[in-house]
Scaffold this motif. Sequence first.
Motif, PDB file in Angstrom:
ATOM      1  N   ILE A 176      51.102 -18.735  96.682  1.00  0.00           N
ATOM      2  CA  ILE A 176      49.951 -18.223  97.510  1.00  0.00           C
ATOM      3  C   ILE A 176      49.184 -19.355  98.247  1.00  0.00           C
ATOM      4  CG2 ILE A 176      47.672 -17.040  97.194  1.00  0.00           C
ATOM      5  CD1 ILE A 176      50.039 -15.070  97.466  1.00  0.00           C
ATOM      6  N   VAL A 177      48.883 -20.308  97.521  1.00  0.00           N
ATOM      7  CA  VAL A 177      48.109 -21.431  97.976  1.00  0.00           C
ATOM      8  C   VAL A 177      48.865 -22.172  99.035  1.00  0.00           C
ATOM      9  CG1 VAL A 177      46.946 -23.497  97.581  1.00  0.00           C
ATOM     10  CG2 VAL A 177      46.635 -21.541  96.011  1.00  0.00           C
ATOM     11  N   GLY A 178      50.213 -22.461  98.440  1.00  0.00           N
ATOM     12  CA  GLY A 178      50.845 -23.369  99.668  1.00  0.00           C
ATOM     13  C   GLY A 178      51.271 -22.410 100.858  1.00  0.00           C
ATOM     14  N   GLY A 179      51.735 -21.410 100.855  1.00  0.00           N
ATOM     15  CA  GLY A 179      52.183 -20.615 101.553  1.00  0.00           C
ATOM     16  C   GLY A 179      50.890 -20.294 102.805  1.00  0.00           C
ATOM     17  N   LEU A 182      56.622 -19.721 110.103  1.00  0.00           N
ATOM     18  CA  LEU A 182      57.807 -19.236 109.627  1.00  0.00           C
ATOM     19  C   LEU A 182      57.954 -19.432 108.214  1.00  0.00           C
ATOM     20  CD1 LEU A 182      60.346 -19.503 112.475  1.00  0.00           C
ATOM     21  CD2 LEU A 182      58.900 -17.354 112.041  1.00  0.00           C
ATOM     22  N   VAL A 183      57.878 -20.860 107.836  1.00  0.00           N
ATOM     23  CA  VAL A 183      58.103 -21.106 106.395  1.00  0.00           C
ATOM     24  C   VAL A 183      56.999 -20.598 105.544  1.00  0.00           C
ATOM     25  CG1 VAL A 183      58.491 -23.143 104.895  1.00  0.00           C
ATOM     26  CG2 VAL A 183      59.265 -23.215 107.253  1.00  0.00           C
ATOM     27  N   GLY A 184      55.690 -20.817 105.798  1.00  0.00           N
ATOM     28  CA  GLY A 184      54.468 -20.340 105.418  1.00  0.00           C
ATOM     29  C   GLY A 184      54.570 -19.088 104.984  1.00  0.00           C
ATOM     30  N   GLY A 185      55.067 -18.181 105.985  1.00  0.00           N
ATOM     31  CA  GLY A 185      55.008 -16.818 105.842  1.00  0.00           C
ATOM     32  C   GLY A 185      56.062 -16.297 104.574  1.00  0.00           C
ATOM     33  N   SER A 186      57.251 -16.643 104.799  1.00  0.00           N
ATOM     34  CA  SER A 186      58.238 -16.393 103.631  1.00  0.00           C
ATOM     35  C   SER A 186      57.607 -16.701 102.069  1.00  0.00           C
ATOM     36  CB  SER A 186      59.561 -17.265 103.942  1.00  0.00           C
ATOM     37  OG  SER A 186      60.385 -16.915 103.056  1.00  0.00           O
ATOM     38  N   ILE A 187      56.873 -18.106 102.106  1.00  0.00           N
ATOM     39  CA  ILE A 187      56.691 -18.511 100.895  1.00  0.00           C
ATOM     40  C   ILE A 187      55.538 -17.552 100.317  1.00  0.00           C
ATOM     41  CG2 ILE A 187      55.375 -20.341  99.428  1.00  0.00           C
ATOM     42  CD1 ILE A 187      57.019 -22.409 101.309  1.00  0.00           C
ATOM     43  N   ILE A 240      54.590 -14.538 100.967  1.00  0.00           N
ATOM     44  CA  ILE A 240      54.940 -12.926 100.811  1.00  0.00           C
ATOM     45  C   ILE A 240      55.485 -12.965  99.307  1.00  0.00           C
ATOM     46  CG2 ILE A 240      56.989 -12.958 101.900  1.00  0.00           C
ATOM     47  CD1 ILE A 240      54.605 -10.053 101.773  1.00  0.00           C
ATOM     48  N   ASP A 241      56.394 -14.129  98.933  1.00  0.00           N
ATOM     49  CA  ASP A 241      57.056 -13.979  97.627  1.00  0.00           C
ATOM     50  C   ASP A 241      55.870 -14.122  96.541  1.00  0.00           C
ATOM     51  OD1 ASP A 241      59.632 -13.978  98.986  1.00  0.00           O
ATOM     52  OD2 ASP A 241      59.667 -16.224  98.710  1.00  0.00           O
ATOM     53  N   THR A 248      44.381  -6.595 100.778  1.00  0.00           N
ATOM     54  CA  THR A 248      43.457  -7.611 100.158  1.00  0.00           C
ATOM     55  C   THR A 248      44.009  -9.022 100.537  1.00  0.00           C
ATOM     56  OG1 THR A 248      44.437  -7.447  98.035  1.00  0.00           O
ATOM     57  CG2 THR A 248      42.364  -6.110  98.420  1.00  0.00           C
ATOM     58  N   ILE A 249      44.801  -9.772  99.350  1.00  0.00           N
ATOM     59  CA  ILE A 249      45.130 -11.089  99.537  1.00  0.00           C
ATOM     60  C   ILE A 249      45.919 -11.424 100.682  1.00  0.00           C
ATOM     61  CG2 ILE A 249      46.956 -10.790  98.043  1.00  0.00           C
ATOM     62  CD1 ILE A 249      46.356 -13.322  96.707  1.00  0.00           C
ATOM     63  N   VAL A 250      46.806 -10.451 101.107  1.00  0.00           N
ATOM     64  CA  VAL A 250      47.645 -10.908 102.030  1.00  0.00           C
ATOM     65  C   VAL A 250      47.022 -10.748 103.479  1.00  0.00           C
ATOM     66  CG1 VAL A 250      49.678 -10.103 103.466  1.00  0.00           C
ATOM     67  CG2 VAL A 250      49.757 -10.187 100.776  1.00  0.00           C
ATOM     68  N   ALA A 251      46.214  -9.744 103.678  1.00  0.00           N
ATOM     69  CA  ALA A 251      45.446  -9.222 104.826  1.00  0.00           C
ATOM     70  C   ALA A 251      44.669 -10.455 104.964  1.00  0.00           C
ATOM     71  CB  ALA A 251      44.873  -8.217 104.989  1.00  0.00           C
TER      72      ALA A 251
END
Length: 238
Positions: free
Chosen positions: A7-10, A107-112, A114-115, A134-137
């Motif tokens: 979450i933090v990295g992405g 693109l890379v950050g989005g994939s990480i 959501i995982d 919440t967290i994703v939005a």
Amino acid sequence: MEAWLYIVGGGTLLYFGAEWFVAGASAIALALKIPQLIVGLTVVAYGTSAPEIVVGISAAASGHGAVALALGAAVTGAAADVAGAPASSASLGRSALIAIGGLAILLVGGSIFIDGAVAIAKSLGVGDRVIGLTIVAIGTSLPELITSLVAARKGFADIAVGNVIGSNIFNVLLCLGSAGLVGTIAMPIAELAFDLGMLVLMTSLAALFIRSERTISRGEGAIALGLYVAYTLATLLR
């Protein structure tokens, strides 16, 4: 622990990717003498909303349509300093490279991201919809928030307003529509009644604020922020 690192990295990659993408794209648009409102409605709005479409498509493609649906329903100004700058081929080329690099990081950050979000949802027994609201939005909307804050503070109201309006159009139509093309998105309307009600309330309230003096005061901003906090708490409690 690993999910939170995702979450933090992405989220970090999403933020800096959007920052660079918007900075490069906005510099190109502004150097070509495009009005600030148009830049806010298009380049800035689409750029800062890029994390939403990346995460939304990733979620739908991996079978987590509820995250994409909630993300679509939940909804840098610094580049404005180059307004009026000469549009040399060197500066335009540099701006293009910054924009392309930022998009790749997105693109890379989005994939990480959501995982990590889905992993946390499963470990806590929380549904995809709540995580998406919440967290994703919040995480993917940070570029919009920062852009609007910077633009408003520096006096670029057109960019701030254009960013908000353009981002909402982008999220509801392009983000949600694109996610629907790559995966199934289904949600009983009854489960969205509360969220849609809040959407109508906040939209009506914003229209009322703007209609009064065509400005949003600090007090009105505080009311809107308080309602969002109340909505988030109510969503978590539900």
